[in-house]
Write a protein that holds these residues in place. Structure first.
Motif, PDB file in Angstrom:
ATOM      1  N   GLN A   1       2.214 -16.806 -14.772  1.00 50.49           N
ATOM      2  CA  GLN A   1       2.564 -16.024 -13.584  1.00 50.49           C
ATOM      3  C   GLN A   1       1.357 -15.685 -12.717  1.00 50.49           C
ATOM      4  N   SER A   2       0.148 -15.883 -13.260  1.00 50.43           N
ATOM      5  CA  SER A   2      -1.054 -15.674 -12.454  1.00 50.43           C
ATOM      6  C   SER A   2      -1.432 -16.933 -11.689  1.00 50.43           C
ATOM      7  N   LEU A   3      -0.621 -17.984 -11.836  1.00 52.34           N
ATOM      8  CA  LEU A   3      -0.927 -19.260 -11.212  1.00 52.34           C
ATOM      9  C   LEU A   3       0.007 -19.509 -10.036  1.00 52.34           C
ATOM     10  N   PHE A   4      -0.287 -20.572  -9.289  1.00 59.40           N
ATOM     11  CA  PHE A   4       0.566 -20.980  -8.184  1.00 59.40           C
ATOM     12  C   PHE A   4       1.927 -21.385  -8.752  1.00 59.40           C
ATOM     13  N   PRO A   5       3.050 -21.129  -8.027  1.00 60.35           N
ATOM     14  CA  PRO A   5       4.384 -21.366  -8.593  1.00 60.35           C
ATOM     15  C   PRO A   5       4.589 -22.751  -9.201  1.00 60.35           C
ATOM     16  N   SER A   6       3.985 -23.795  -8.624  1.00 61.94           N
ATOM     17  CA  SER A   6       4.196 -25.141  -9.157  1.00 61.94           C
ATOM     18  C   SER A   6       3.572 -25.328 -10.535  1.00 61.94           C
ATOM     19  N   PHE A   7       2.713 -24.389 -10.978  1.00 63.18           N
ATOM     20  CA  PHE A   7       2.107 -24.474 -12.297  1.00 63.18           C
ATOM     21  C   PHE A   7       2.737 -23.483 -13.281  1.00 63.18           C
ATOM     22  N   GLN A   8       3.720 -22.723 -12.833  1.00 61.86           N
ATOM     23  CA  GLN A   8       4.409 -21.805 -13.718  1.00 61.86           C
ATOM     24  C   GLN A   8       5.543 -22.528 -14.430  1.00 61.86           C
ATOM     25  N   THR A   9       5.908 -22.056 -15.592  1.00 65.50           N
ATOM     26  CA  THR A   9       6.992 -22.679 -16.331  1.00 65.50           C
ATOM     27  C   THR A   9       7.777 -21.624 -17.098  1.00 65.50           C
ATOM     28  N   GLY A  10       9.076 -21.808 -17.162  1.00 62.90           N
ATOM     29  CA  GLY A  10       9.912 -20.931 -17.964  1.00 62.90           C
ATOM     30  C   GLY A  10      10.067 -21.509 -19.364  1.00 62.90           C
ATOM     31  N   PHE A  11      10.531 -20.685 -20.288  1.00 67.18           N
ATOM     32  CA  PHE A  11      10.758 -21.181 -21.640  1.00 67.18           C
ATOM     33  C   PHE A  11      11.846 -20.363 -22.323  1.00 67.18           C
ATOM     34  N   VAL A  12      12.446 -20.985 -23.338  1.00 63.11           N
ATOM     35  CA  VAL A  12      13.477 -20.347 -24.158  1.00 63.11           C
ATOM     36  C   VAL A  12      13.051 -20.451 -25.607  1.00 63.11           C
ATOM     37  N   VAL A  13      13.141 -19.342 -26.328  1.00 64.78           N
ATOM     38  CA  VAL A  13      12.891 -19.327 -27.774  1.00 64.78           C
ATOM     39  C   VAL A  13      14.201 -18.931 -28.448  1.00 64.78           C
ATOM     40  N   ALA A  14      14.651 -19.759 -29.378  1.00 65.72           N
ATOM     41  CA  ALA A  14      15.934 -19.512 -30.035  1.00 65.72           C
ATOM     42  C   ALA A  14      16.014 -20.336 -31.322  1.00 65.72           C
ATOM     43  N   PRO A  15      17.038 -20.127 -32.144  1.00 68.78           N
ATOM     44  CA  PRO A  15      17.228 -20.960 -33.333  1.00 68.78           C
ATOM     45  C   PRO A  15      17.319 -22.443 -32.976  1.00 68.78           C
ATOM     46  N   GLU A  16      16.981 -23.300 -33.925  1.00 69.87           N
ATOM     47  CA  GLU A  16      16.845 -24.730 -33.673  1.00 69.87           C
ATOM     48  C   GLU A  16      18.125 -25.375 -33.155  1.00 69.87           C
ATOM     49  N   ASN A  17      19.273 -24.974 -33.691  1.00 65.52           N
ATOM     50  CA  ASN A  17      20.509 -25.648 -33.284  1.00 65.52           C
ATOM     51  C   ASN A  17      20.831 -25.391 -31.816  1.00 65.52           C
ATOM     52  N   LEU A  18      20.548 -24.178 -31.324  1.00 60.75           N
ATOM     53  CA  LEU A  18      20.788 -23.898 -29.906  1.00 60.75           C
ATOM     54  C   LEU A  18      19.777 -24.629 -29.032  1.00 60.75           C
ATOM     55  N   ILE A  19      18.524 -24.678 -29.455  1.00 59.44           N
ATOM     56  CA  ILE A  19      17.493 -25.384 -28.683  1.00 59.44           C
ATOM     57  C   ILE A  19      17.820 -26.865 -28.584  1.00 59.44           C
TER      58      ILE A  19
ATOM     59  N   GLN B   1      13.112 -35.944 -15.669  1.00 57.70           N
ATOM     60  CA  GLN B   1      11.734 -36.374 -15.410  1.00 57.70           C
ATOM     61  C   GLN B   1      10.706 -35.379 -15.916  1.00 57.70           C
ATOM     62  N   GLY B   2      10.969 -34.071 -15.704  1.00 55.16           N
ATOM     63  CA  GLY B   2       9.984 -33.062 -16.094  1.00 55.16           C
ATOM     64  C   GLY B   2       8.729 -33.154 -15.241  1.00 55.16           C
ATOM     65  N   ASP B   3       7.676 -32.530 -15.692  1.00 48.39           N
ATOM     66  CA  ASP B   3       6.400 -32.558 -14.973  1.00 48.39           C
ATOM     67  C   ASP B   3       5.273 -32.682 -15.984  1.00 48.39           C
ATOM     68  N   ILE B   4       4.906 -33.910 -16.292  1.00 49.15           N
ATOM     69  CA  ILE B   4       3.893 -34.166 -17.310  1.00 49.15           C
ATOM     70  C   ILE B   4       2.526 -33.651 -16.875  1.00 49.15           C
ATOM     71  N   ILE B   5       2.226 -33.745 -15.585  1.00 43.18           N
ATOM     72  CA  ILE B   5       0.927 -33.271 -15.094  1.00 43.18           C
ATOM     73  C   ILE B   5       0.811 -31.764 -15.302  1.00 43.18           C
ATOM     74  N   GLN B   6       1.875 -31.034 -14.936  1.00 44.73           N
ATOM     75  CA  GLN B   6       1.877 -29.586 -15.145  1.00 44.73           C
ATOM     76  C   GLN B   6       1.691 -29.252 -16.621  1.00 44.73           C
ATOM     77  N   GLU B   7       2.420 -29.956 -17.478  1.00 47.57           N
ATOM     78  CA  GLU B   7       2.331 -29.684 -18.910  1.00 47.57           C
ATOM     79  C   GLU B   7       0.939 -29.966 -19.450  1.00 47.57           C
ATOM     80  N   GLN B   8       0.318 -31.049 -18.976  1.00 50.97           N
ATOM     81  CA  GLN B   8      -1.022 -31.399 -19.441  1.00 50.97           C
ATOM     82  C   GLN B   8      -2.038 -30.331 -19.040  1.00 50.97           C
ATOM     83  N   ILE B   9      -1.938 -29.871 -17.797  1.00 51.70           N
ATOM     84  CA  ILE B   9      -2.867 -28.845 -17.320  1.00 51.70           C
ATOM     85  C   ILE B   9      -2.670 -27.541 -18.097  1.00 51.70           C
ATOM     86  N   LEU B  10      -1.423 -27.110 -18.265  1.00 59.10           N
ATOM     87  CA  LEU B  10      -1.162 -25.876 -18.995  1.00 59.10           C
ATOM     88  C   LEU B  10      -1.610 -25.975 -20.451  1.00 59.10           C
TER      89      LEU B  10
END
Length: 500
Positions: A341-359, A372-381
């Protein structure tokens, strides 16, 4: 050199050597423009590379690059030992003749569909357009604090890696990605979790996370419990999924868990949406004893808890209370959060934590929405987490936001002189400001707009018992904060006098 085309190009072409755009691109674009306008006709011979280099006083290799660029786009044909000749790219799209009927409308795109469809009664845009210079938002961070130059270098470095294309072309994922592993490690370290990458999925935003979760959980007319004052965006997502929303009281200690026990029976509730760390919008923290009660009740009544921790990272004093999900031994909590959240919006990412079957099921939905996702964003983070940079940046920004919070509290006390009440929050980027006596917040927003300050409707909370503003301050510096508060006081004086 004295041919008509040479003379014309000498008159038309200008370029700026100080521009970031290469000279050969500047020249090629201007020649294309001349062809499109009909100044240079199809079949015309362009000057030779030596001739044009003398006309424009540039290196011959630059002219060669110009002609190669034109040829690659199909604007010229380079014939060895003969010259370079102008082409006009053929239209590759077939035209469709309009019927004689309504031929006058053939160039106007239809404004309404020629078929029925079901509009949504739940989804509506909350975007409020304004020309005001200043705006009070919902607690967003200041994008001006984003380290632009550092991220430019990191982004460039990631783009140059040969492994990037291989990752994009990968059709199957045999193991968890580096990003999933690093994010898992980060959450375990900062939130007291004991999760594995199989308990985690990353999304574009918290809203996308909640949308996916709601599609998995909610069926038509399922009951979802939210606070009496709650997040408008989450409510729209629940309603769109077919939920029946019921509200429960929120007091100084957060959600009233006893109310759930006293007014609902086992099997009647599908899920409870709660912002345990800072209740939205009032910023009240759910007490530890109520958290334990809610966890126990979820097990007995068999409902899910959606714990939205939208601003966990912004803690100014003391330690942040760890999420309920960290103490969930029965698999009843679905935890939503945001990284960067301290980064520019294009570098922010949401996430979900839950039991394996729901994930596992959530990943199937994500494949449909964002394959497609964003591999560049993931690599930088991944690298920011591994190198500790994201933690350092967050700590640095927290100091700035704490000063801004203090500045806002001081300004409110100075200018409003007891006309409002608030509690100085220990974290987060908003202050819950309550007006007593009550005034019309709509009129306050109208008066503020006249003085170049926008109060969006999503920040206003007014009913029989409430008259408050969710005052987001993170995006404003200290000078701007004082100016906005001073302007609001002027608007308040106008509205309060009119009310009397």
């Amino acid at each position: 050199m004295n041919s008509p085309v040479s003379h014309l190009l000498k008159q038309l072409i200008y370029f700026d050597k100080s521009s970031a755009q290469p000279i050969y691109i500047q020249i090629a674009q201007q020649i294309i423009n001349a062809i499109q306008r009909g100044y240079v006709s199809k079949g015309a011979a362009l000057p030779g590379t030596r001739v044009l280099s003398q006309i424009l006083k540039i290196h011959r290799n630059t002219v060669v690059a110009v002609y190669d660029e034109l040829a690659s786009q199909g604007w010229v044909d380079i014939v060895p030992n003969k010259g370079t000749f102008v082409l006009v790219p053929e239209q590759t799209t077939a035209t469709i003749k309009a019927p004689a009927q309504h031929i006058d409308r053939v160039y106007d795109y239809a404004k309404i569909t020629g078929f029925p469809f079901q509009p949504s009664f739940n989804l509506s845009s909350t975007l409020q357009v304004t020309t005001a210079k200043y705006s009070i938002n919902d607690g967003n961070p200041d994008l001006r604090l984003h380290p632009v130059h550092q991220f430019s270098r990191w982004y460039s470095a990631v783009m140059k890696r040969k492994s990037l294309i291989k990752k994009w072309n990968q059709t199957t994922q045999l193991s968890f990605s580096v990003f999933e592993t690093q994010l898992c490690n980060y959450l375990n370290a900062t939130r007291g979790f004991h999760i594995k990458p199989s308990n985690l999925i990353s999304t574009r935003s918290t809203e996308m996370s909640l949308y996916i979760v709601s599609q998995l959980l909610i069926k038509q007319n399922d009951i979802v419990l939210v606070g009496h004052l709650s997040n408008y965006a989450s409510n729209m997502i629940f309603q769109q999924a077919g939920a029946t929303i019921k509200t429960i009281p929120v007091d100084a200690h957060g959600l009233d868990v006893d109310y759930i026990k006293n007014h609902f029976v086992k099997g009647s509730i599908r899920c409870v949406y709660v912002c345990a760390h800072r209740q939205y919008p009032t910023t009240k923290t759910l007490r530890a004893e109520r958290r334990l009660k809610l966890l126990a009740l979820a097990k007995i009544y068999q409902f899910a808890i959606i714990e939205d921790d939208y601003d966990y990272d912004f803690q100014f004093e003391g330690s942040a209370m760890i999420p309920m999900a960290s103490a969930d031994a029965n698999g009843v909590v679905i935890y939503l959060g945001k990284l960067g959240q301290s980064l520019f919006p294009s570098f922010q990412t949401g996430f979900v934590v839950a039991p394996e079957n729901l994930i596992s099921e959530a990943k199937n939905y994500l494949q449909l929405l964002d394959k497609q996702g964003d591999i560049i964003q993931e690599q930088i983070l991944s690298e920011l987490i591994y190198e500790g940079e994201i933690y350092r940046l967050m700590k640095k920004n927290i100091m700035i936001y704490k000063q801004r919070r203090n500045c806002l509290c001081n300004s409110l006390e100075t200018y409003f002189e007891g006309a409002i009440s608030w509690e100085t929050p220990s974290g987060g980027l908003v202050i819950w400001v309550q007006f007593e006596p009550k005034i019309s917040l709509v009129k306050l927003a109208e008066e503020a707009e006249k003085n170049n300050v926008c109060l969006p409707k999503t920040t206003l909370y007014q009913d029989r018992n409430t008259c408050a503003i969710r005052f987001g301050f993170g995006h404003l510096n200290e000078v701007e904060i004082e100016h906005v508060v001073k302007t609001l006081k002027k608007a308040y004086d106008v509205v309060s006098l009119g009310h009397i």
